[in-house]
Design an enzyme around this catalytic site. Structure first.
Site, PDB file in Angstrom:
ATOM      1  N   ASP A 132       0.860  -1.180   0.000  1.00 36.76           N
ATOM      2  CA  ASP A 132       0.000   0.000   0.000  1.00 36.76           C
ATOM      3  C   ASP A 132       0.898   1.233   0.000  1.00 36.76           C
ATOM      4  O   ASP A 132       1.609   1.490   0.970  1.00 36.76           O
ATOM      5  CB  ASP A 132      -0.907   0.001   1.232  1.00 36.76           C
ATOM      6  CG  ASP A 132      -2.039   1.023   1.127  1.00 36.76           C
ATOM      7  OD1 ASP A 132      -1.876   2.015   0.391  1.00 36.76           O
ATOM      8  OD2 ASP A 132      -3.086   0.820   1.777  1.00 36.76           O
ATOM      9  N   ARG A 152      -0.168   4.402  -0.509  1.00 41.59           N
ATOM     10  CA  ARG A 152      -0.955   5.624  -0.376  1.00 41.59           C
ATOM     11  C   ARG A 152      -0.469   6.513   0.770  1.00 41.59           C
ATOM     12  O   ARG A 152       0.039   6.040   1.773  1.00 41.59           O
ATOM     13  CB  ARG A 152      -2.433   5.277  -0.155  1.00 41.59           C
ATOM     14  CG  ARG A 152      -3.105   4.711  -1.393  1.00 41.59           C
ATOM     15  CD  ARG A 152      -4.529   4.299  -1.106  1.00 41.59           C
ATOM     16  NE  ARG A 152      -4.596   3.141  -0.206  1.00 41.59           N
ATOM     17  CZ  ARG A 152      -5.727   2.536   0.141  1.00 41.59           C
ATOM     18  NH1 ARG A 152      -6.875   2.993  -0.324  1.00 41.59           N
ATOM     19  NH2 ARG A 152      -5.708   1.490   0.943  1.00 41.59           N
TER      20      ARG A 152
END
Length: 361
Positions: free
Chosen positions: A293, A295
């Site tokens: 991930d 983000r």
């Protein structure tokens, strides 16, 4: 009150007043002292001269001192009478002395990636609104006791991006009718990733003093636009808008970070590994050379700050989003579950979210 913003604003106010600030270099014990070079800086320049290092000027390439000269390199030696007034005269091209001062220039277009001491100092100073500034700085060689409340580090500079007025711009607003109802659609341009991001805002029940309900939705072209059944993103988006509309006060913040931030091409490569090599979404992301991930929620936090939606309720199953907003000092009063029933197509995907990524589903 956002405690992070309050803490860093105190340092910025100190800088605005013409006082000295200090920066501790990453991965070293070196400390630098700096302040704005202006007409009231004479005493501070005298203080800088006691630290044992040579004084240098420091600007971004947008500064007037660069614009008024045909050729400016990253390191340029300028004629300068080495007094406070002589340093100030450099701006007016009035110095004809044989003495010299080093001008260090930080390129504006790569300031966010420039991790040098000079880059970090210029970026933090850019939080002060107004014309492009000139700083004077030096490395500290003589032993001095530095007030810890005036000492910056790399983490401080990164976190200050949350409220830097130069990094986010609201570029327009319009009324928008969707299947879920009417929203105000705000457009934002971010200097951080050079992209537009959006906020679908509902404020029908603002007068009821409700805590706003906010969802942060990351872009998913395959799920949001083409209706892919391999993920639950399409249903998440639709239900998120529906729940915010029903609640009556809040926003769905739509961030342009495709494939958990790895981009469309890498996401499709990861899809292939999942379909033909039996990998789950975490292992597939890692196999294509990406984090599980990637983000970051800085831009989302900036948009929430602009909308003044804080404290807030966060519509999510992902604790990492709460951590991401807390990092920038935003207060999440409640996590509101956002459950989408699994299908035969996305059950493994949702199981991986739960078992390997900590989603509460």
């Amino acid at each position: 009150m956002n405690q992070l913003k309050d803490r860093l604003e105190k340092k910025l106010d100190h800088l605005r007043r013409g006082e000295l600030l200090y920066y501790k270099a990453e991965k070293s014990e070196d400390v630098y002292a700096f302040c704005f070079l202006n007409k009231s800086a004479e005493l501070k320049i005298a203080d800088l001269m006691t630290y044992g290092g040579p004084l240098s000027l420091l600007v971004s390439d947008q500064s007037e001192i660069c614009q008024s000269r045909e050729i400016i390199e990253d390191c340029t030696v300028l004629p300068c009478e080495f007094t406070p007034q002589g340093l100030i005269n450099v701006f007016n091209n009035q110095s004809e002395t044989e003495d010299r001062v080093l001008l260090r220039v930080v390129k504006n277009h790569d300031i966010l990636e420039n991790l040098s001491v000079e880059g970090r100092i210029v970026e933090f100073a850019s939080n002060v609104e107004g014309d492009e500034h000139c700083l004077i700085y030096t490395k500290i060689y003589n032993k001095v006791n530095v007030d810890s409340s005036l000492l910056l580090n790399e983490e401080d500079v990164s976190l200050s991006r949350f409220f830097n007025p130069r990094l986010i711009e609201m570029t327009g607003m319009t009324e928008l009718d969707l299947q879920q109802g009417s929203f105000k659609l705000y457009s934002f341009y971010s200097e951080i990733d050079a992209r537009y991001h959006w906020a679908f805002v509902c404020d029908e029940k603002k007068e009821e003093k409700k805590t706003p309900l906010v969802r942060i939705e990351s872009e998913c072209l395959t799920g949001h636009v083409f209706g892919s059944l391999l993920c639950d993103c399409g249903d998440q988006l639709s239900k998120g808008l529906e729940e915010i509309k029903e609640y009556g006060y809040g926003a769905l913040v739509y961030l342009r970070q495709e494939g958990r931030g790895i981009g469309l091409k890498a996401k499709l490569d990861a899809y292939y590994l999942q379909q033909f090599h039996g990998m789950d979404t975490v292992d597939a992301n890692i196999a294509v050379g990406m984090p599980e991930d990637a983000r970051d929620y800085l831009i989302g936090a900036q948009i929430i700050n602009y909308l003044k939606f804080e404290p807030l309720k966060l519509l999510t199953n992902n604790p990492a989003k709460i951590t991401g907003l807390n990092r920038y000092g935003l207060s999440v009063e409640q996590q509101v579950s956002h459950i989408i029933p699994p299908s035969k197509h996305n059950k493994r995907y949702l199981d991986t979210k739960r078992d390997r990524m900590g989603h509460r589903i």
